[in-house]
Design a protein around this motif. Sequence first.
Motif, mmCIF file in Angstrom:
data_model
loop_
_atom_site.group_PDB
_atom_site.id
_atom_site.type_symbol
_atom_site.label_atom_id
_atom_site.label_comp_id
_atom_site.label_asym_id
_atom_site.label_seq_id
_atom_site.Cartn_x
_atom_site.Cartn_y
_atom_site.Cartn_z
ATOM 1 N N CYS A 139 -2.907 -4.552 -1.574
ATOM 2 C CA CYS A 139 -4.014 -3.744 -0.878
ATOM 3 C C CYS A 139 -5.362 -3.726 -1.375
ATOM 4 O O CYS A 139 -5.494 -4.121 -2.559
ATOM 5 C CB CYS A 139 -3.311 -2.415 -0.642
ATOM 6 S SG CYS A 139 -2.892 -1.688 -2.367
ATOM 7 N N HIS A 140 -6.126 -3.342 -0.731
ATOM 8 C CA HIS A 140 -7.424 -2.681 -1.320
ATOM 9 C C HIS A 140 -7.353 -1.536 -1.446
ATOM 10 O O HIS A 140 -7.016 -0.624 -0.788
ATOM 11 C CB HIS A 140 -8.434 -3.040 -0.192
ATOM 12 C CG HIS A 140 -8.617 -4.465 0.467
ATOM 13 N ND1 HIS A 140 -9.122 -5.378 -0.285
ATOM 14 C CD2 HIS A 140 -8.247 -4.838 1.700
ATOM 15 C CE1 HIS A 140 -8.831 -6.615 0.494
ATOM 16 N NE2 HIS A 140 -8.448 -6.161 1.754
ATOM 17 N N TYR A 141 -8.026 -0.998 -2.786
ATOM 18 C CA TYR A 141 -7.991 0.458 -3.255
ATOM 19 C C TYR A 141 -9.298 0.833 -3.660
ATOM 20 O O TYR A 141 -9.977 0.492 -4.483
ATOM 21 C CB TYR A 141 -7.224 0.305 -4.504
ATOM 22 C CG TYR A 141 -6.915 1.907 -5.151
ATOM 23 C CD1 TYR A 141 -7.209 2.819 -4.825
ATOM 24 C CD2 TYR A 141 -6.106 1.898 -6.337
ATOM 25 C CE1 TYR A 141 -7.106 4.442 -5.079
ATOM 26 C CE2 TYR A 141 -6.058 3.256 -7.242
ATOM 27 C CZ TYR A 141 -6.448 4.324 -6.448
ATOM 28 O OH TYR A 141 -6.010 5.536 -7.060
ATOM 29 N N LEU A 195 1.349 2.524 -3.292
ATOM 30 C CA LEU A 195 0.193 3.349 -3.791
ATOM 31 C C LEU A 195 0.343 4.721 -3.239
ATOM 32 O O LEU A 195 -0.131 5.679 -4.123
ATOM 33 C CB LEU A 195 -1.111 2.248 -3.545
ATOM 34 C CG LEU A 195 -2.380 3.126 -3.797
ATOM 35 C CD1 LEU A 195 -2.664 3.491 -5.305
ATOM 36 C CD2 LEU A 195 -3.637 2.360 -3.316
ATOM 37 N N ASN A 196 0.355 4.821 -2.156
ATOM 38 C CA ASN A 196 0.475 6.114 -1.487
ATOM 39 C C ASN A 196 1.693 6.974 -2.192
ATOM 40 O O ASN A 196 1.209 8.298 -2.497
ATOM 41 C CB ASN A 196 0.827 6.091 0.144
ATOM 42 C CG ASN A 196 -0.095 5.578 1.072
ATOM 43 O OD1 ASN A 196 -1.469 5.695 0.610
ATOM 44 N ND2 ASN A 196 0.255 5.149 2.275
ATOM 45 N N ALA A 256 -6.444 3.650 0.536
ATOM 46 C CA ALA A 256 -5.393 2.513 0.439
ATOM 47 C C ALA A 256 -5.623 1.691 1.789
ATOM 48 O O ALA A 256 -5.220 2.177 3.051
ATOM 49 C CB ALA A 256 -4.019 2.815 0.027
ATOM 50 N N THR A 257 -6.063 0.616 1.851
ATOM 51 C CA THR A 257 -6.299 -0.374 3.056
ATOM 52 C C THR A 257 -5.261 -1.459 2.816
ATOM 53 O O THR A 257 -5.551 -2.356 1.937
ATOM 54 C CB THR A 257 -7.545 -0.790 3.470
ATOM 55 O OG1 THR A 257 -8.537 0.234 3.392
ATOM 56 C CG2 THR A 257 -7.678 -1.746 4.559
ATOM 57 N N TYR A 263 0.947 -1.150 0.148
ATOM 58 C CA TYR A 263 0.216 -0.136 -0.128
ATOM 59 C C TYR A 263 0.709 1.186 0.047
ATOM 60 O O TYR A 263 0.500 2.194 -0.449
ATOM 61 C CB TYR A 263 -1.103 -0.222 1.119
ATOM 62 C CG TYR A 263 -0.401 0.351 2.545
ATOM 63 C CD1 TYR A 263 -0.829 1.645 2.996
ATOM 64 C CD2 TYR A 263 0.621 -0.470 3.182
ATOM 65 C CE1 TYR A 263 -0.287 2.069 4.361
ATOM 66 C CE2 TYR A 263 1.029 -0.009 4.323
ATOM 67 C CZ TYR A 263 0.552 1.344 4.828
ATOM 68 O OH TYR A 263 1.148 1.532 6.279
ATOM 69 N N TRP A 318 -11.891 3.866 -4.318
ATOM 70 C CA TRP A 318 -11.891 5.207 -5.019
ATOM 71 C C TRP A 318 -13.251 5.754 -5.363
ATOM 72 O O TRP A 318 -14.157 5.061 -5.757
ATOM 73 C CB TRP A 318 -10.987 5.082 -6.325
ATOM 74 C CG TRP A 318 -11.411 4.120 -7.190
ATOM 75 C CD1 TRP A 318 -10.895 2.838 -7.516
ATOM 76 C CD2 TRP A 318 -12.286 4.253 -8.434
ATOM 77 N NE1 TRP A 318 -11.432 2.344 -8.683
ATOM 78 C CE2 TRP A 318 -12.357 3.031 -9.202
ATOM 79 C CE3 TRP A 318 -13.243 5.206 -8.778
ATOM 80 C CZ2 TRP A 318 -13.136 2.957 -9.976
ATOM 81 C CZ3 TRP A 318 -13.870 5.131 -9.453
ATOM 82 C CH2 TRP A 318 -13.722 3.933 -10.560
ATOM 83 N N HIS A 328 -9.053 8.449 -2.577
ATOM 84 C CA HIS A 328 -8.040 7.260 -2.958
ATOM 85 C C HIS A 328 -7.876 6.613 -1.637
ATOM 86 O O HIS A 328 -6.848 6.992 -0.993
ATOM 87 C CB HIS A 328 -6.648 7.584 -3.665
ATOM 88 C CG HIS A 328 -6.832 8.204 -4.988
ATOM 89 N ND1 HIS A 328 -7.307 7.895 -6.135
ATOM 90 C CD2 HIS A 328 -6.849 9.808 -5.093
ATOM 91 C CE1 HIS A 328 -7.237 8.788 -7.166
ATOM 92 N NE2 HIS A 328 -6.934 9.896 -6.351
ATOM 93 N N LYS A 352 -2.529 0.584 -11.485
ATOM 94 C CA LYS A 352 -2.343 -0.603 -10.829
ATOM 95 C C LYS A 352 -1.192 -1.412 -11.626
ATOM 96 O O LYS A 352 -0.568 -2.297 -11.070
ATOM 97 C CB LYS A 352 -3.826 -1.350 -10.946
ATOM 98 C CG LYS A 352 -3.812 -3.029 -10.736
ATOM 99 C CD LYS A 352 -5.184 -3.366 -10.963
ATOM 100 C CE LYS A 352 -5.342 -4.851 -11.261
ATOM 101 N NZ LYS A 352 -4.812 -5.644 -9.814
ATOM 102 N N GLY A 406 -3.440 5.879 5.136
ATOM 103 C CA GLY A 406 -3.709 5.451 3.638
ATOM 104 C C GLY A 406 -4.689 6.441 3.058
ATOM 105 O O GLY A 406 -5.344 6.032 2.261
#
Length: 354
Positions: free
Chosen positions: A261-263, A148-149, A253-254, A145, A265, A251, A294, A226
């Motif tokens: 991670c789960h995104y 992603l950040n 991010a978990t 994650y 949005w 957005h 992704k 996140g």
Amino acid sequence: MWLKNTWYPAAYANELDEPFLARRILGTALVLYRASDGTVTALEDVCPHRLMPLSVGRRVGDDIQCGYHGMRFDVEGRCLEVPGQTQVPAAATVRRYPTVQLHGFIWIWMGDESLADPALIPDLHWNDDPHWTASRGYHHVAADYRLLNDNLQDLSHETYVHARTIGNGEEETIANFPVKVTVEANRVVRAWREMPNIVPPPFFSAVLDHPPRIDRWQCAIHLVPGINMTYLGVYPVGQPRSGAAVMHVLHLATPETETSCHYFWSGLRNFKLEDKALTDMISKAVGDTLAEDKVVLEHQQRKLAEMGAPAVPRVAIRLDEAPLRARRLLDEWLQRERENPGSVITPVPLVPAS
């Protein structure tokens, strides 16, 4: 690498219209569902008998029944029934995690439940505010994650990754517009850009009915650990800034595991609120755009695994200022939680009230 004493988005509220939802958060397998009175529960997804995932069982009213030997558990994780015997073992319980439904999301607290104050949930009211219209979606990303950040704090990549959607051409590359990076309250990073008199990228051209040139601003906002938002506005050159089409793109991010991670949005707009065709267009455009991210993130994660997880960036450039500041903040909060298990992150407004 994970903060525990904070709220994470676990699902969209409408995902619990199904009997139950299986999802892994911070490495823990969970089963989430909504009882008939509206109560949302999140239980560890494992039967204490022989470790069968409860999510492969079935709902029985407001209870969940293990699919192996039929033991039934209520929304608190208490075992109510063991087929073949009248006595329920005292140890036959399943851990329940605190949950709150707010702003169209199901939030979960994976740390010390005595600290799970709903007032600590960030204000993302735009996601279910009648003055805004949401175009929502979800991506599962096979990457850390934190990558992603990083990606969401440095939007200069739009020129190269998102040329077909929101990126400017190389003659007006986003990297050439100065960025102002600030840190607020030791938990929020903001990276602000003004992009005056530019050719509109395809997405914004469609939103504004194809003007020849536009003025654009965007701010990448990050709240540890996140929560990310792209705050942006666009308007035709020569028109007042007060009439800009404004979007808040969430957005969230978990972490799922150390490498996934789960995104969640949501593209939120303050214009043409009832235009369903526009809502659908934005859903597809944002979904397609983030699918491009992704691909990049999963390439990075594979390379990290191949190279033994080196630090990134290996070579820092000026555009890394916001991502590096966000990483330093996260490291500081992780250290703080280790040294003081009662520490929590209090939210601050992501966008000043207008």
